[in-house]
Scaffold this active site. Structure first.
Site: not given
Ligand code: LCS
Length: 397
Positions: A62, A115, A187, A212
């Site tokens: 952790r 997001y 971001d 992603k």
């Molecule tokens: N930041 C951006 C720009 C994102 O598109 C997402 C998730 C996150 C943070 C959060 O990341 P995660 O916790 O999912 O790894 N975006 C998503 C989307 O557009 N479709 O499904 C998830």
């Protein structure tokens, strides 16, 4: 044998070699998956020292693990930062940064198109902890400045923005943030460090949903934060220790593998997206297309200035709005109807009812997520096959 000086290496070389090279003990080229929750101390004194943050070694996964550390070192290298910290998801990374910088009574100022999960954190969870998120249209940088007061602790922007693909001027916002002694958090999920390096443009902290393009294969949920060592140490000590959103060694390894091909994949995502954006632009059933690479995009010049290329996401609206858009999404045969983005597979979705359903109708209208907006994450298939699929789906309207 003397070693190539990686500090002089170009980005693609760093992606392949940056995580440490050949393991001197075994000759392994791939970083091993240290699938261990705990690590033996050399002595009681050594264990006690590590708990004081002194001496070399690992304690408990952790708090740190060699596979995680290799991924973190690589991400810090690629973003041009001092250090990095991996998390179990992009949301764990984003909420971790905010909780490290804000206390009850504080606020943050953010771009208003983010997001949907980040927006929900702002609207639902942060207020429960006494933290206010002020969302403003950051394509006009002065709006950020106007929202700052003496309780503001950070500025947060997402560029390109999910899903409107707004481009925000990182350099200008960094100047505003620094004039108020505030850190700028960017971001960088949509761009990746291959297309955009916010720290070089003046930002202080970069966050990613590594789920992603960093992972790139649609098989891992993960996040990462890059910044100054002092901040990353604090984040590890406070947020990982207490809240515990740690990445697994296996997921860290999958991301390391993803990074090796990041530039090659991004080049193809970008060229495919450009071809599809052009195809859609001239299709009679399409109302409008948004892609930062098109000269019709309102922030095209800024995108040219601060990005190497324009990314793999295209949004568009068909004539007949949401109903007609649903026809397209229900009729694609190669493209998959699913959320997420940045995978090898092309994915299509409807932000207003899916990823951004956390925005109210008024909020959606304010930030320009129309009822008919369709988001396409352009994958690595042959562009002609993707165009054929879109053509036949559009013919069903
Ligand atoms: N930041 C951006 C720009 C994102 O598109 C997402 C998730 C996150 C943070 C959060 O990341 P995660 O916790 O999912 O790894 N975006 C998503 C989307 O557009 N479709 O499904 C998830």
């Amino acid at each position: 044998m003397s070693k190539f000086d990686l500090r002089k290496a170009h980005f693609s070389t760093l992606c392949v070699h940056g995580s440490g090279g050949v393991d001197p003990q075994t000759g392994a080229l791939s970083v091993p998956i240290y699938q261990s929750s705990t690590f033996a101390f050399k002595s009681a004194k050594h264990g006690a020292q590590l708990f004081q943050g002194e001496g070399e070694g690992y304690v408990y996964t952790r708090l740190g693990n060699p596979t995680q550390a290799a991924f973190e070192r690589e991400m810090a290298f690629l973003e041009g930062g001092e250090a990095a910290l991996a998390f179990s998801s992009g949301m764990a990374a984003i909420s971790g940064v905010i909780l490290a910088l804000c206390q009850c009574g504080d606020n943050l100022v953010s771009s208003d198109t983010v997001y949907g999960g980040t927006h929900n954190l702002y609207k639902e969870s942060l207020p429960n902890w006494g933290i206010e998120a002020r969302e403003v249209d950051a394509t006009v940088p002065e709006n950020i400045e106007k929202a700052i007061d003496d309780k503001t602790r950070l500025i947060f922007i997402e560029t390109p923005a999910n899903p409107t693909l707004d481009i925000i001027d990182i350099q200008k916002i960094a100047e505003i943030a620094h004039a108020h002694n505030l850190p700028l958090v960017v971001d960088n999920t949509f761009a990746t460090p291959y297309l955009q390096q916010p720290l070089k443009l003046g930002a202080d902290i970069v966050v990613h949903s590594a789920t992603k393009y960093i992972g790139g294969h649609g098989d891992t949920i993960a996040g990462v934060v890059i910044g100054e060592s002092e901040f990353i140490d604090e984040l590890r000590a406070k947020i990982l220790r207490d809240i515990g959103g740690v990445i697994s060694p296996l997921n860290a390894w999958l991301l390391l593998r993803g990074l090796k091909t990041l530039p090659v994949r991004m080049d193809r995502h970008c060229s495919n997206a450009m071809e599809i954006a052009k195809f859609l632009t001239f299709h009679p059933k399409v109302n409008w297309v948004r892609y930062p690479g098109l000269t019709t995009h309102p922030h095209h010049e800024l995108a040219r200035k601060q990005m190497r290329n324009f990314g793999g996401i295209v949004t568009f609206e068909v004539k007949g709005g949401r109903k007609a858009g649903e026809k397209v999404m229900d009729n694609v045969t190669l493209i998959t109807l699913a959320v997420s983005l940045g995978d090898c597979d092309s994915l299509i979705e409807h932000p207003a009812s899916m990823t951004h359903s956390t925005y109210s109708t008024e909020e959606l209208a304010k930030v320009g997520i129309t009822e008919g907006l369709i988001r396409l994450s352009v994958g690595l298939e042959d562009p002609q096959d993707l165009i054929e699929d879109l053509k036949q789906a559009l013919s069903k309207i």
